[in-house]
Write a protein that holds these residues in place. Structure first.
Motif, PDB file in Angstrom:
ATOM      1  N   ALA A 314       0.727  -1.265   0.037  1.00  0.00           N
ATOM      2  CA  ALA A 314      -0.081   0.074   0.050  1.00  0.00           C
ATOM      3  C   ALA A 314       0.778   1.278  -0.184  1.00  0.00           C
ATOM      4  N   GLY A 315       0.390   2.288  -0.395  1.00  0.00           N
ATOM      5  CA  GLY A 315       1.300   3.508  -0.785  1.00  0.00           C
ATOM      6  C   GLY A 315      -0.023   4.832  -1.078  1.00  0.00           C
ATOM      7  N   TYR A 316       0.691   5.892  -1.465  1.00  0.00           N
ATOM      8  CA  TYR A 316      -0.121   6.768  -1.776  1.00  0.00           C
ATOM      9  C   TYR A 316       0.232   7.427  -3.161  1.00  0.00           C
ATOM     10  N   THR A 317      -0.830   7.643  -3.991  1.00  0.00           N
ATOM     11  CA  THR A 317      -0.551   8.087  -5.366  1.00  0.00           C
ATOM     12  C   THR A 317      -1.122   9.475  -5.676  1.00  0.00           C
ATOM     13  N   VAL A 318      -0.114  10.351  -5.772  1.00  0.00           N
ATOM     14  CA  VAL A 318      -0.416  11.921  -6.409  1.00  0.00           C
ATOM     15  C   VAL A 318      -0.766  12.142  -7.818  1.00  0.00           C
ATOM     16  N   PHE A 319      -1.731  12.911  -8.127  1.00  0.00           N
ATOM     17  CA  PHE A 319      -1.883  13.265  -9.378  1.00  0.00           C
ATOM     18  C   PHE A 319      -2.375  14.618  -9.590  1.00  0.00           C
ATOM     19  N   ASP A 320      -2.016  15.295 -10.562  1.00  0.00           N
ATOM     20  CA  ASP A 320      -2.445  16.607 -10.586  1.00  0.00           C
ATOM     21  C   ASP A 320      -2.429  17.100 -12.248  1.00  0.00           C
ATOM     22  N   GLY A 321      -3.804  17.259 -12.722  1.00  0.00           N
ATOM     23  CA  GLY A 321      -3.820  17.462 -14.038  1.00  0.00           C
ATOM     24  C   GLY A 321      -3.721  16.295 -14.998  1.00  0.00           C
ATOM     25  N   ASN A 322      -3.776  15.039 -14.369  1.00  0.00           N
ATOM     26  CA  ASN A 322      -3.795  13.788 -15.342  1.00  0.00           C
ATOM     27  C   ASN A 322      -4.619  12.877 -14.516  1.00  0.00           C
ATOM     28  N   GLN A 323      -4.804  11.459 -14.879  1.00  0.00           N
ATOM     29  CA  GLN A 323      -5.364  10.583 -14.294  1.00  0.00           C
ATOM     30  C   GLN A 323      -4.315   9.600 -13.953  1.00  0.00           C
ATOM     31  N   PRO A 324      -4.386   9.383 -12.518  1.00  0.00           N
ATOM     32  CA  PRO A 324      -3.135   8.381 -12.181  1.00  0.00           C
ATOM     33  C   PRO A 324      -3.027   7.084 -12.705  1.00  0.00           C
ATOM     34  N   GLU A 325      -1.794   6.217 -12.844  1.00  0.00           N
ATOM     35  CA  GLU A 325      -1.811   5.069 -13.419  1.00  0.00           C
ATOM     36  C   GLU A 325      -2.245   4.271 -12.642  1.00  0.00           C
ATOM     37  N   LEU A 326      -2.249   4.209 -11.338  1.00  0.00           N
ATOM     38  CA  LEU A 326      -2.939   3.391 -10.489  1.00  0.00           C
ATOM     39  C   LEU A 326      -4.049   4.147  -9.444  1.00  0.00           C
ATOM     40  N   ALA A 327      -5.145   3.770  -9.370  1.00  0.00           N
ATOM     41  CA  ALA A 327      -6.318   4.711  -8.725  1.00  0.00           C
ATOM     42  C   ALA A 327      -7.097   4.011  -7.603  1.00  0.00           C
ATOM     43  N   THR A 328      -6.646   2.819  -7.617  1.00  0.00           N
ATOM     44  CA  THR A 328      -7.856   1.758  -6.784  1.00  0.00           C
ATOM     45  C   THR A 328      -6.800   1.322  -5.651  1.00  0.00           C
ATOM     46  N   HIS A 329      -7.569   0.827  -4.555  1.00  0.00           N
ATOM     47  CA  HIS A 329      -7.116   0.184  -3.367  1.00  0.00           C
ATOM     48  C   HIS A 329      -7.522  -1.226  -3.495  1.00  0.00           C
ATOM     49  N   ALA A 330      -6.850  -2.290  -3.682  1.00  0.00           N
ATOM     50  CA  ALA A 330      -7.085  -3.562  -3.847  1.00  0.00           C
ATOM     51  C   ALA A 330      -7.711  -4.155  -2.656  1.00  0.00           C
ATOM     52  N   GLY A 331      -7.327  -3.784  -1.458  1.00  0.00           N
ATOM     53  CA  GLY A 331      -7.962  -4.228  -0.292  1.00  0.00           C
ATOM     54  C   GLY A 331      -9.339  -3.558  -0.230  1.00  0.00           C
ATOM     55  N   ILE A 332      -9.736  -2.514  -0.733  1.00  0.00           N
ATOM     56  CA  ILE A 332     -11.190  -1.805  -0.769  1.00  0.00           C
ATOM     57  C   ILE A 332     -11.934  -2.238  -1.872  1.00  0.00           C
ATOM     58  N   ALA A 333     -11.111  -2.697  -3.010  1.00  0.00           N
ATOM     59  CA  ALA A 333     -11.752  -2.861  -4.181  1.00  0.00           C
ATOM     60  C   ALA A 333     -12.346  -1.526  -4.790  1.00  0.00           C
ATOM     61  N   ALA A 334     -11.784  -0.451  -4.734  1.00  0.00           N
ATOM     62  CA  ALA A 334     -12.501   0.592  -5.281  1.00  0.00           C
ATOM     63  C   ALA A 334     -11.278   1.955  -5.072  1.00  0.00           C
ATOM     64  N   PRO A 335     -11.473   2.994  -5.918  1.00  0.00           N
ATOM     65  CA  PRO A 335     -10.629   4.286  -5.471  1.00  0.00           C
ATOM     66  C   PRO A 335     -11.085   4.652  -3.854  1.00  0.00           C
ATOM     67  N   TYR A 336      -9.937   5.255  -3.213  1.00  0.00           N
ATOM     68  CA  TYR A 336     -10.192   5.579  -1.954  1.00  0.00           C
ATOM     69  C   TYR A 336      -9.134   6.617  -1.525  1.00  0.00           C
ATOM     70  N   ALA A 337      -9.480   7.373  -0.474  1.00  0.00           N
ATOM     71  CA  ALA A 337      -8.631   8.594  -0.207  1.00  0.00           C
ATOM     72  C   ALA A 337      -8.605   8.745   1.286  1.00  0.00           C
ATOM     73  N   HIS A 338      -7.566   9.172   1.891  1.00  0.00           N
ATOM     74  CA  HIS A 338      -7.499   9.401   3.544  1.00  0.00           C
ATOM     75  C   HIS A 338      -8.088  10.596   3.776  1.00  0.00           C
ATOM     76  N   VAL A 339      -9.205  11.002   4.280  1.00  0.00           N
ATOM     77  CA  VAL A 339      -9.693  12.211   4.525  1.00  0.00           C
ATOM     78  C   VAL A 339     -10.492  12.204   6.066  1.00  0.00           C
ATOM     79  N   THR A 340     -10.512  11.174   6.837  1.00  0.00           N
ATOM     80  CA  THR A 340     -11.404  11.150   7.937  1.00  0.00           C
ATOM     81  C   THR A 340     -10.652  11.092   9.186  1.00  0.00           C
ATOM     82  N   ALA A 341      -9.211  11.286   9.043  1.00  0.00           N
ATOM     83  CA  ALA A 341      -8.478  11.191  10.727  1.00  0.00           C
ATOM     84  C   ALA A 341      -7.344  12.334  10.467  1.00  0.00           C
ATOM     85  N   PRO A 342      -7.782  13.675  10.302  1.00  0.00           N
ATOM     86  CA  PRO A 342      -6.755  14.844  10.180  1.00  0.00           C
ATOM     87  C   PRO A 342      -6.148  15.121  11.417  1.00  0.00           C
ATOM     88  N   LEU A 343      -6.707  14.789  12.663  1.00  0.00           N
ATOM     89  CA  LEU A 343      -6.097  15.056  13.800  1.00  0.00           C
ATOM     90  C   LEU A 343      -4.829  13.993  13.986  1.00  0.00           C
TER      91      LEU A 343
END
Length: 472
Positions: A314-343
């Motif tokens: 697992a890792g993080y994929t950054v993209f800006d102005g294009n679509q990422p080569e890898l956009a999914t998380h195989a464990g979740i079986a969907a695209p996913y982003a970390h936004v729920t634990a900013p503290l």
């Protein structure tokens, strides 16, 4: 099961020193945090009428999320408030530079090493009950099957009405006293879990080893993953998936990604299931098989352990102005982003700022875009550190608990056997350790003898003693 040490509350100072964990925050950072704590929250919509509640482990003070789940026609609406650190952290200020260096909160049994100063993380930025707190408020609408139909996020002032832990929610749901905002959580939670299995999401129902103070010592406990944990996690995952979709549609963001497992890993798991006596139909994928196993069975625990092979990389994929080569998380079986634990996790603040801008039809702030390329390395480093510290603390307590029992025998479940050693799991006391004998039968209960419990080296070793009692 609880096991106590007689260690006069020995602390984890050596672990802190070994991993160079910072004992405090610089004065300039604390001063900036105090200023931020007193800053007015302009531009936030008043949403204090929402009947939000939090679900967190007992004793937690850094409360990132609060929810209210309600019916919407034949479907559901989820209000999910996330602590708004963007309100408090000035870009490129002393506080921002400090948290970028830390990456995430590091948890130890005798106290955490927080990402943000406690005046924020355990005070004005935490979603404490009764407190008016700035938040990124997600509104997530799902249909009758629990499938996400639309999602929006905006800045708002919220006020949590009550604080629960997992056992408290479970008890309240069973006796009919659950808060109205949680009454339909079981229904949408189960539906979201069904959708996850359909997608092919991999859920490992491994129990958690936990360390907690007990009088003048420490105790080890084994905490199974309950239904409330799973339902709560599904709401967080729903939000992360909605965030990822917003980012992909806008062509800018940072995703939590995991490549699909290599075919060899799935073949290995099938061989493991066969050796454990677990029937795996050819037309069934791993997600469906794992979801249907009884986590209380020894052979299921062993297969869950082997299934961790599917979730490596697992890792993080950054993209800006294009679509990422890898956009999914195989464990979740969907695209996913970390936004729920900013503290507790740095990347979530940046992900939240991206989503807020996109939803408002605004440009993503330049300071956010500039920070994106460095975030994967920062988070990878802090993830590795957090894992090492967590393992060191568990190893330390296991050695303390067992130091006076060298030569004793225990029943143990063989979780994984490779080469000249195996991972074995004791339920009494709840310990995972190495057994020196190789080629042990995975998923079976054997009798082991403790040969080493070195508190200085944090090392516990067993050897096979006999054929075991064979408890089921």
């Amino acid at each position: 099961m609880v096991v106590r040490t007689n260690n006069d509350r020995i602390g984890f100072g050596k672990v802190r020193e070994e991993f160079a964990l910072p004992p405090n925050f610089p004065a300039a950072v604390l001063a900036e945090a105090e200023q931020a704590a007193n800053r007015p929250h302009d531009g936030h919509k008043d949403a204090t009428d929402l009947r939000l509640v939090t679900i967190d482990p007992p004793g937690a003070k850094d409360l990132d999320q609060a929810m209210a789940v309600e019916r919407r026609g034949s479907g559901f609406r989820v209000h999910y408030a996330i602590a708004d650190l963007g309100t408090f952290v000035v870009p490129d200020g002393a506080l921002d530079r400090e948290v970028r260096g830390r990456g995430q909160t590091i948890y130890l049994p005798d106290g955490n090493v927080p990402l943000h100063p406690p005046v924020l993380s355990e005070g004005v930025a935490s979603l404490l009950p009764g407190q008016i707190t700035p938040a990124a408020l997600w509104t997530l609408d799902c249909d009758a099957d629990g499938t996400l139909e639309q999602a929006h996020v905006r800045r708002a002032l919220v006020r949590s009405q009550a604080r629960y832990d997992y056992d408290g929610v479970d008890a309240a749901l069973k006796n009919g006293s659950a808060h109205p905002s949680l009454a339909v959580l079981p229904e949408i939670g189960r539906l979201r879990r069904e959708r996850a299995v359909e997608r092919g999401a991999v859920e490992l129902q491994l129990p958690d080893q936990e360390v907690a103070p007990d009088g003048d010592g420490w105790r080890l406990t084994l905490r199974p993953r309950g239904e409330v944990d799973a339902w709560n996690a599904e709401i967080s995952l729903l939000t992360g998936m909605a965030a990822a979709q917003l980012m992909l549609e806008a062509g800018v963001g940072i995703l939590r990604t995991l490549p699909d497992p290599e075919n060899g890993a799935v073949k290995w798991l099938r061989r493991s299931a066969r050796s454990l006596g677990i029937t795996w139909p050819k037309n069934m994928d791993a997600a469906e098989l794992l979801a249907g196993l009884d986590p209380d069975r020894p052979e299921a625990l062993a297969l869950f352990m082997d299934a961790t092979r599917l979730l490596r990389g697992a890792g993080y994929t950054v993209f800006d102005g294009n679509q990422p080569e890898l956009a999914t998380h195989a464990g979740i079986a969907a695209p996913y982003a970390h936004v729920t634990a900013p503290l507790r996790r740095l990347v979530d603040r940046f992900g939240t700022e991206i989503c807020l801008a996109i939803d408002a039809g605004e440009e993503v702030p330049e300071w956010v875009r500039a920070a994106l390329p460095a975030l994967p390395d920062v988070m990878a480093g802090s993830d590795a550190l957090a894992n090492k510290v967590d393992k060191a603390c568990l190893d330390q307590v296991e050695a303390w608990v067992l130091r006076d029992r060298v030569g004793s025998e225990f029943d143990a479940i063989v979780l994984r056997s490779e080469g000249n050693s195996a991972d074995v799991f004791l339920t009494d006391p709840p310990v995972i350790a190495k057994c020196a004998n190789g080629d042990l039968p995975e998923g079976e209960t054997i009798r082991v003898r403790l040969t080493q419990a070195d508190a200085e080296a944090r090392k516990v070793v067993f050897e096979r003693a006999s054929q075991g009692s064979g408890f089921d």
